[in-house]
Design a protein around this motif. Structure first.
Motif, PDB file in Angstrom:
ATOM      1  N   THR A  12      21.342  59.382 -17.109  1.00 43.39           N
ATOM      2  CA  THR A  12      21.342  60.037 -15.805  1.00 43.39           C
ATOM      3  C   THR A  12      20.849  59.079 -14.711  1.00 43.39           C
ATOM      4  O   THR A  12      21.319  59.141 -13.569  1.00 43.39           O
ATOM      5  CB  THR A  12      20.495  61.323 -15.828  1.00 43.39           C
ATOM      6  OG1 THR A  12      19.192  61.030 -16.337  1.00 43.39           O
ATOM      7  CG2 THR A  12      21.143  62.390 -16.691  1.00 43.39           C
ATOM      8  N   CYS A  13      19.930  58.179 -15.059  1.00 44.10           N
ATOM      9  CA  CYS A  13      19.470  57.176 -14.084  1.00 44.10           C
ATOM     10  C   CYS A  13      20.611  56.226 -13.706  1.00 44.10           C
ATOM     11  O   CYS A  13      20.730  55.824 -12.548  1.00 44.10           O
ATOM     12  CB  CYS A  13      18.290  56.394 -14.638  1.00 44.10           C
ATOM     13  SG  CYS A  13      16.759  57.340 -14.682  1.00 44.10           S
ATOM     14  N   LEU A  14      21.448  55.885 -14.671  1.00 39.90           N
ATOM     15  CA  LEU A  14      22.599  55.027 -14.395  1.00 39.90           C
ATOM     16  C   LEU A  14      23.575  55.719 -13.441  1.00 39.90           C
ATOM     17  O   LEU A  14      24.098  55.092 -12.511  1.00 39.90           O
ATOM     18  CB  LEU A  14      23.298  54.641 -15.695  1.00 39.90           C
ATOM     19  CG  LEU A  14      24.475  53.678 -15.561  1.00 39.90           C
ATOM     20  CD1 LEU A  14      24.028  52.361 -14.935  1.00 39.90           C
ATOM     21  CD2 LEU A  14      25.107  53.424 -16.927  1.00 39.90           C
ATOM     22  N   GLN A  15      23.801  57.014 -13.643  1.00 38.59           N
ATOM     23  CA  GLN A  15      24.653  57.774 -12.716  1.00 38.59           C
ATOM     24  C   GLN A  15      24.070  57.740 -11.301  1.00 38.59           C
ATOM     25  O   GLN A  15      24.790  57.546 -10.325  1.00 38.59           O
ATOM     26  CB  GLN A  15      24.782  59.226 -13.166  1.00 38.59           C
ATOM     27  CG  GLN A  15      25.697  59.457 -14.315  1.00 38.59           C
ATOM     28  CD  GLN A  15      25.766  60.939 -14.640  1.00 38.59           C
ATOM     29  OE1 GLN A  15      24.744  61.627 -14.709  1.00 38.59           O
ATOM     30  NE2 GLN A  15      26.975  61.435 -14.818  1.00 38.59           N
TER      31      GLN A  15
ATOM     32  N   ILE B 255      14.889  55.100  -8.308  1.00 37.94           N
ATOM     33  CA  ILE B 255      16.162  54.485  -8.715  1.00 37.94           C
ATOM     34  C   ILE B 255      16.892  53.947  -7.489  1.00 37.94           C
ATOM     35  O   ILE B 255      17.410  52.825  -7.507  1.00 37.94           O
ATOM     36  CB  ILE B 255      17.048  55.490  -9.491  1.00 37.94           C
ATOM     37  CG1 ILE B 255      16.353  55.941 -10.767  1.00 37.94           C
ATOM     38  CG2 ILE B 255      18.417  54.894  -9.783  1.00 37.94           C
ATOM     39  CD1 ILE B 255      16.065  54.847 -11.769  1.00 37.94           C
ATOM     40  N   VAL B 256      16.916  54.707  -6.390  1.00 37.90           N
ATOM     41  CA  VAL B 256      17.571  54.247  -5.161  1.00 37.90           C
ATOM     42  C   VAL B 256      16.907  52.963  -4.670  1.00 37.90           C
ATOM     43  O   VAL B 256      17.589  51.994  -4.321  1.00 37.90           O
ATOM     44  CB  VAL B 256      17.540  55.347  -4.073  1.00 37.90           C
ATOM     45  CG1 VAL B 256      17.968  54.801  -2.718  1.00 37.90           C
ATOM     46  CG2 VAL B 256      18.411  56.526  -4.484  1.00 37.90           C
ATOM     47  N   CYS B 257      15.580  52.917  -4.667  1.00 37.84           N
ATOM     48  CA  CYS B 257      14.877  51.721  -4.203  1.00 37.84           C
ATOM     49  C   CYS B 257      15.053  50.556  -5.174  1.00 37.84           C
ATOM     50  O   CYS B 257      15.149  49.404  -4.741  1.00 37.84           O
ATOM     51  CB  CYS B 257      13.403  52.035  -3.994  1.00 37.84           C
ATOM     52  SG  CYS B 257      13.115  53.047  -2.520  1.00 37.84           S
ATOM     53  N   LEU B 258      15.128  50.831  -6.451  1.00 40.03           N
ATOM     54  CA  LEU B 258      15.380  49.770  -7.434  1.00 40.03           C
ATOM     55  C   LEU B 258      16.758  49.152  -7.200  1.00 40.03           C
ATOM     56  O   LEU B 258      16.916  47.929  -7.229  1.00 40.03           O
ATOM     57  CB  LEU B 258      15.264  50.328  -8.852  1.00 40.03           C
ATOM     58  CG  LEU B 258      15.341  49.318  -9.987  1.00 40.03           C
ATOM     59  CD1 LEU B 258      14.219  48.292  -9.885  1.00 40.03           C
ATOM     60  CD2 LEU B 258      15.276  50.038 -11.329  1.00 40.03           C
TER      61      LEU B 258
END
Length: 194
Positions: free
Chosen positions: A72-75, A117-120
């Protein structure tokens, strides 16, 4: 974060606000619409700038098994790339030729894993020189609800060093957190005086 925008909003005709809302979070989307309607009422001319909104999948749902989180993080990361590199809509481009805001200048997030995740993704885009180095500055504001310890997302931001500025709203927590900037009550509702 919407309360912070409402309290600190400064009208700028050349500004563009991009909201990222998780898929299925109708309440947050309604709050964005309500805030933007208030801004338009207060600044009916073009001083309020432009806006758009993107929906991204949630990085991890409550009670979701940890072993499924990488998928889900990859999505979320794939959708974040689109949100961070997509140019503002046609109305904005017509008013600002040359598109000085192709990439966001600042990303502000306040706690969910999706924000990390967005900031990464933003950090990796800058690391690979796919976006200008003076764009995608990241500000993390630890949730007002966290007064004794950092959230998991806060610990991830602190450990990774991804955020350009790490802010805490409780002074005691800021003193116990190395590198944290105490910003006070930027998003908490304050009781009226007296």
């Amino acid at each position: 974060m919407l309360e912070t925008i409402k309290r600190k909003f400064v009208p700028q005709a050349n500004a563009h606000r991009r909201y990222l809302v998780t898929t299925g979070d109708q309440d947050s989307l309604n709050r964005v619409i309500k805030l933007e309607c208030l801004i338009k009422r207060c600044f009916p001319d073009d001083r309020a700038g432009t806006l758009d909104a993107f929906q991204v999948p949630r990085a991890r749902r409550v009670h979701q098994p940890f072993w499924t989180a990488p998928f889900t993080c990859l999505q979320t990361a794939i959708h974040a790339i689109n949100a961070l590199t997509r140019e503002p809509d046609v109305r904005y481009a017509e008013r600002h030729p040359g598109n000085p805001f192709k990439y966001p200048h600042v990303i502000i997030t306040n706690g969910p894993a999706t924000g990390f995740i967005v900031c990464l993704v933003a950090h990796l885009l800058k690391l690979c020189y796919l976006v200008p180095q003076d764009r995608l500055k990241m500000v993390y504001v630890e949730s007002w609800a966290r007064c004794r310890s950092l959230s998991l997302t806060g610990r991830l931001f602190l450990w990774s060093g991804v955020a350009d500025m790490f802010c805490v709203q409780h002074e005691e927590l800021a003193q116990r957190t190395p590198g944290a900037v105490y910003v006070g009550q930027v998003a908490a509702r304050l009781a009226p005086p007296g």
